[in-house]
Design an enzyme around this catalytic site. Structure first.
Site, PDB file in Angstrom:
ATOM      1  N   GLU A  75       0.823  -1.214   0.000  1.00 14.35           N
ATOM      2  CA  GLU A  75       0.000   0.000   0.000  1.00 14.35           C
ATOM      3  C   GLU A  75       0.861   1.269   0.000  1.00 14.35           C
ATOM      4  O   GLU A  75       0.424   2.318   0.454  1.00 14.35           O
ATOM      5  CB  GLU A  75      -0.953   0.013   1.201  1.00 14.35           C
ATOM      6  CG  GLU A  75      -2.077  -0.997   1.164  1.00 14.35           C
ATOM      7  CD  GLU A  75      -3.068  -0.826   0.018  1.00 14.35           C
ATOM      8  OE1 GLU A  75      -2.908   0.114  -0.787  1.00 14.35           O
ATOM      9  OE2 GLU A  75      -3.982  -1.662  -0.083  1.00 14.35           O
ATOM     10  N   HIS A 157     -12.580  -2.342   3.067  1.00 14.26           N
ATOM     11  CA  HIS A 157     -11.156  -2.659   3.274  1.00 14.26           C
ATOM     12  C   HIS A 157     -10.716  -2.411   4.721  1.00 14.26           C
ATOM     13  O   HIS A 157     -10.527  -3.360   5.470  1.00 14.26           O
ATOM     14  CB  HIS A 157     -10.342  -1.820   2.272  1.00 14.26           C
ATOM     15  CG  HIS A 157      -8.886  -2.111   2.257  1.00 14.26           C
ATOM     16  ND1 HIS A 157      -8.097  -1.948   1.144  1.00 14.26           N
ATOM     17  CD2 HIS A 157      -8.049  -2.535   3.230  1.00 14.26           C
ATOM     18  CE1 HIS A 157      -6.851  -2.273   1.425  1.00 14.26           C
ATOM     19  NE2 HIS A 157      -6.792  -2.624   2.689  1.00 14.26           N
TER      20      HIS A 157
HETATM   21 ZN    ZN Z   1      -5.078  -2.968   3.735  1.00 12.89          ZN
END
Ligand code: ZN
Length: 213
Positions: A75, A157
């Protein structure tokens, strides 16, 4: 290894994030801005329990590794997108905590229902538009929905919190988890109601002053 002090600060928040149970396995990630265009991020797929300061990866704003053996967090684009938009932010924490993720899965934003949340996060917690994990779309949607506040829900998420230090960014995630739990539990009692507008305004003024916004 360079930036030893920042590495220690970041690793300390990493260990606490894992201890608090805000993530499962190797999910979630943390980063810190070392200086403009240079960031320390947690490596992907490495157990938090055994992670050391040497495992943290130094990257630039082009997502190129400057120092470190591991692969930067999947990420990392999210972290870079937030740093680009927020000069006041020096650390970012992303977790998959249960109640925050439940609100994100229900695709609801958490309204400003607790004083401490308004003062510490600058208002409610918006739920960002969806983006696939690790994508530019997720990064941009989350950074946009975050705005000038201290945390954001990522649709279906999890949650991302920001701060001036890794401990502060982690604290934002902890606070979102707490308010998400209270918000969802309040549905059993007829649903949470927002704070009075003047209290929200006063709390936001304190937040803006603290963060120089
Ligand atoms: Zn995540």
């Amino acid at each position: 290894m360079t930036n030893e002090r920042q590495r220690k600060e970041l690793l300390s928040a990493v260990k606490r994030m894992a201890t608090l149970g805000l993530v499962a396995g190797t999910s979630g990630n943390l980063s810190a801005r070392v200086k403009t265009g240079l960031y320390l991020v947690t490596p992907t797929s490495l157990p938090y329990e055994t992670m050391t300061t040497d495992d943290l990866v130094l990257i630039n704003d082009q997502l190129e590794t400057v120092e470190g053996e591991g692969i930067p967090s999947s990420e990392s684009l999210l972290h870079l997108a937030v740093y680009r938009k927020r000069a006041d932010v020096a650390a970012i924490c992303h977790t998959h905590s249960i109640y925050a993720s439940a609100a994100a899965a229900a695709q609801v934003s958490i309204p400003p229902i607790l004083d401490e949340v308004v003062v510490k996060l600058g208002g409610g917690v918006e739920c960002a538009a969806y983006g696939p994990p690790g994508s530019e779309e997720l990064a941009e949607n989350a950074a946009e929905a975050l705005g000038n506040r201290g945390a954001v829900l990522m649709r279906n998420h999890g949650v991302t919190g920001v701060g001036k230090t890794p401990a502060e960014a982690l604290e934002a995630c902890e606070l979102v988890e707490r308010v998400a739990q209270i918000f969802l539990m309040s549905q059993l009692a007829g649903g949470a109601k927002p704070l009075p507008p003047e209290v929200i305004e006063a709390g936001q003024a304190v937040y803006r002053m603290r963060h120089g916004l």
